[in-house]
Every structure is written in structure tokens, then in C-alpha cells.
Design an enzyme around this catalytic site. Structure first.
Site, mmCIF file in Angstrom:
data_model
loop_
_atom_site.group_PDB
_atom_site.id
_atom_site.type_symbol
_atom_site.label_atom_id
_atom_site.label_comp_id
_atom_site.label_asym_id
_atom_site.label_seq_id
_atom_site.Cartn_x
_atom_site.Cartn_y
_atom_site.Cartn_z
ATOM 1 N N LYS A 1 0.835 -1.199 0.000
ATOM 2 C CA LYS A 1 0.000 0.000 0.000
ATOM 3 C C LYS A 1 0.874 1.255 0.000
ATOM 4 O O LYS A 1 0.617 2.202 -0.749
ATOM 5 C CB LYS A 1 -0.922 -0.001 1.222
ATOM 6 N N LYS B 1 -4.384 -13.945 -11.773
ATOM 7 C CA LYS B 1 -4.938 -14.759 -10.701
ATOM 8 C C LYS B 1 -6.357 -14.244 -10.368
ATOM 9 O O LYS B 1 -6.578 -13.038 -10.358
ATOM 10 C CB LYS B 1 -4.022 -14.594 -9.469
ATOM 11 N N LYS C 1 -10.773 -10.667 -6.100
ATOM 12 C CA LYS C 1 -11.707 -9.538 -6.028
ATOM 13 C C LYS C 1 -11.025 -8.237 -6.431
ATOM 14 O O LYS C 1 -11.625 -7.382 -7.062
ATOM 15 C CB LYS C 1 -12.229 -9.375 -4.592
#
Ligand code: ADP
Ligand code: TRP
Length: 321
Positions: free
Chosen positions: A110, A189, A192
Site C-alpha cells: 500500500k 490470478k 476480487k
């Protein structure tokens, strides 16, 4: 053996979640004392809409039950229903070096993408350690992406035991097979985060449409193709019987087929597998109280274990006699 794992309720479960994780949790429930929980506290690091979180937790529980998680064999509960875990988290936080967390990938990724992380995301692995240690877990089945967090847990438990006295069982990770392997609809892959998922309980017509849109290469019809490097074949293999798989494998090696045909076969095979699960889920969902009752019973059992472990840890560090 006490086997424990958690799964975040961040959206509807997809094929990758099932074949990479849930299916294996369910298999482990037969020979072990399985503790499985829905990690709603971890999900708070990404979901900040209360209605969405509430609905996701219920959906996750229904999905897991429909997929075969059996509450008479395994303990199914919600992470936040066990307040002892959050207390244990603080005890562990006080012994956690900053550097250990700075090296953890979820936070590091992040930061590298220029997104400011909150303290919850930073200390996420410590909460995960508390989840594991609270139940004297011996084995933690996880996908490869979570191995680093199990290492952190082992470190924290080891140094607590060393500094105070032997308190925690040191758990071992068990790497799930096929984890990180189920491909999505776009060649990456399935995840979500990439918006390339095929949900397990997708409405059948919608699922078929999504399957027909799976991206493929521009190989001419007649050319043979290596099945092992083809995503569509990998997806088909998840649902096909051995016989069906061999038949399609032979088609690939021979050539002279179109991807549309394979997609149709994939949709058919997935449907045969998923239809009974859909029916089971619908039946379970009709019983308004079932999910709550199951989760309440699970929490009661889990709290019994967690409160005795917390007591042990509190005594060890001087918070109690
Ligand atoms: P997502 O990447 O969709 O956010 P999660 O990170 O919540 O999924 O994964 C939950 C579990 O499912 C983890 O144990 C993870 O290893 C497994 N999993 C997720 N995607 C896949 C995939 N494409 N193939 C195999 N396992 C997967
Ligand atoms: N962080 C895990 C994931 O995203 C979920 C999780 C939370 C977990 N606590 C855990 C997994 C404890 C194993 C053990 O997949």
C-alpha cells in the site's frame, strides 16, 4: 489436532476462494478439531459501510454452510464475537517491534502504491496472531500470501513465551494446495481486487455470460494447443470428471476446436457442480434463525477456549495473579 483458519467477508466467494481455500478447510474438518471464523475485524480495514459488512458476514456464513462446512464437526464463528481476541491483540502489540510490521507485504504494498495506510492495516498481522494464539491452534491452513503472517505469529508467540513464560502454543502453517493458482477471467490470478472473478453463487445465466467472456488468445482453430498452459483448461479441470478432462485434453493436443466450445463445456460442468449447492444455500437461507443460531453456538465454544488462553496470558504478564 486444532486446525484454525479465517476468511474475510469482503465480497461473495469466488472459484479461487473455494478451490484454493474453503474446499480444503472443509476436508480438514473430518479428521481434526476445526475452528473456522469469518474475519470481520480484518474486513473493517477495507469495508466501512455497516450494511455491506453485515450482509457480507451473513452471506459468508451461508456460503460456507452450503459448501459443506458442518457445524456439528467444526466450530464456525465470527471473529468479533470473541472479545478476548482483541484483548490478546493488545498484549501482543506491546511486544511487537515496529520493524517486523514494516516488512509485512499488505502494508508495504500500500505504501509503495502511495496509498496512506491506517494503523489497523499496519497492525493487521498482530490481530491475526491473536486470532491464532487465542485458540491454541496447532495448524493454520492458508494460501501462500498469508505465510508471512504466520511467521509473524510464530515470532510473537515465541518471544512472549521467552520473555514471560510458556503461554502460547506455537502454530505451524499448512500451505494450501492450488492456492494462488485459480486463474481469473482475464489471465491474472482470480481475485476480487482485479475484478476478474467468477462467484460461486452467481446467478446461472450471468455466470454463463461471464464464462463466455473469458479472454483467450487468437490461436487459429486448427492449431493444437498445450492444455497445461491454458487458463480455460485449468478452469475446466476444476469441475470436470477425469473422463471429461481427458477428452478435452485430447482436443487441445489435436487442435481443430474453438474456445467457444470449451467455454460451453466449462459452463455446463460448473452448472452440474454448482446447482445442488445453490439449492442447498436457498434452503438454508429460508431458515431466518439458522445462521444466527449456528454462529452463536460457535462463538460460545470458541470463547471457552479463548478466555482460558487470555487468562493464561494475562497471568504470565502480570495483569492477574
Ligand atoms: P481475494 O484475492 O479475492 O481478495 P482473499 O485474499 O480474500 O481473496 O482470499 C481468501 C482465500 O482464498 C485465501 O486463502 C487465498 O489464498 C484463497 N484464494 C484467493 N484467490 C485465489 C485463487 N485465485 N486461487 C487459489 N486460491 C485463492
Ligand atoms: N488475513 C487472512 C486473509 O486475508 C484472514 C485471517 C484473519 C486469517 N485472521 C486469520 C487466516 C488467522 C488464518 C488465521 O486471508
Amino acid at each position: 489436532m486444532r486446525v484454525l483458519s479465517g476468511i474475510q467477508p469482503t465480497g461473495r466467494f469466488h472459484w479461487g476462494n473455494y478451490f484454493g481455500a474453503i474446499k480444503q478447510y472443509i476436508e480438514l474438518q473430518y479428521e481434526n478439531d476445526g475452528f473456522y471464523f469469518i474475519a470481520d475485524l480484518h474486513a473493517l480495514t477495507t469495508i466501512r459501510d455497516p450494511a455491506v459488512l453485515r450482509a457480507n458476514v451473513r452471506d459468508a456464513a451461508l456460503d460456507l454452510l452450503a459448501l459443506g462446512l458442518d457445524p456439528s464437526r467444526a466450530t464456525l464463528f465470527v471473529q468479533s464475537h470473541i472479545p478476548e481476541v482483541s484483548e490478546l491483540y493488545w498484549l501482543l502489540m506491546t511486544g511487537t517491534p515496529m520493524g517486523l510490521l514494516e516488512r509485512c507485504v499488505a502494508y508495504k504494498d500500500k505504501m509503495a502504491r502511495g496509498i496512506r495506510a491506517d494503523a489497523g492495516l499496519f497492525s493487521y498481522p498482530v490481530l491475526m496472531a491473536a486470532d491464532i494464539l487465542a485458540y491454541d491452534s496447532q495448524c493454520v491452513p492458508v494460501g501462500e500470501d498469508q505465510i508471512q503472517h504466520i511467521e509473524v505469529c510464530r515470532d510473537l508467540a515465541g518471544s512472549f513465551n521467552h520473555h514471560y513464560r510458556d503461554t502460547f502454543v506455537i502454530p505451524a502453517a499448512r500451505v494450501l494446495q492450488e492456492s494462488a493458482k485459480v486463474p481469473g477471467t482475464d489471465g491474472q490470478k482470480m481475485s476480487k481486487s482485479y475484478d476478474n472473478t467468477l462467484a460461486l453463487f452467481e446467478e446461472p445465466k450471468e455466470l454463463r455470460k461471464k464464462i463466455m467472456r473469458i479472454s483467450t488468445d487468437s490461436r487459429p482453430m486448427e492449431e493444437p494447443k498445450d492444455p497445461d498452459s491454458d487458463d480455460l483448461y485449468q478452469l475446466y479441470s476444476l469441475f470436470a470428471t477425469d473422463e471429461q478432462r481427458e477428452e478435452v485434453r485430447a482436443l487441445y493436443l489435436k487442435g481443430g476446436f474453438g474456445y467457444g466450445e470449451i467455454k460451453k463445456r466449462l459452463a455446463d460442468a460448473a452448472d452440474v457442480f454448482l446447482e445442488p449447492l445453490r439449492i442447498k444455500r436457498q434452503t438454508l437461507a429460508q431458515d431466518e434463525k439458522l445462521v444466527n443460531n449456528t454462529l452463536e453456538a460457535g462463538a460460545k465454544r470458541a470463547r471457552e477456549v479463548a478466555s482460558s488462553v487470555l487468562h493464561r496470558a494475562q497471568s504470565a504478564c502480570g495483569l492477574r495473579v
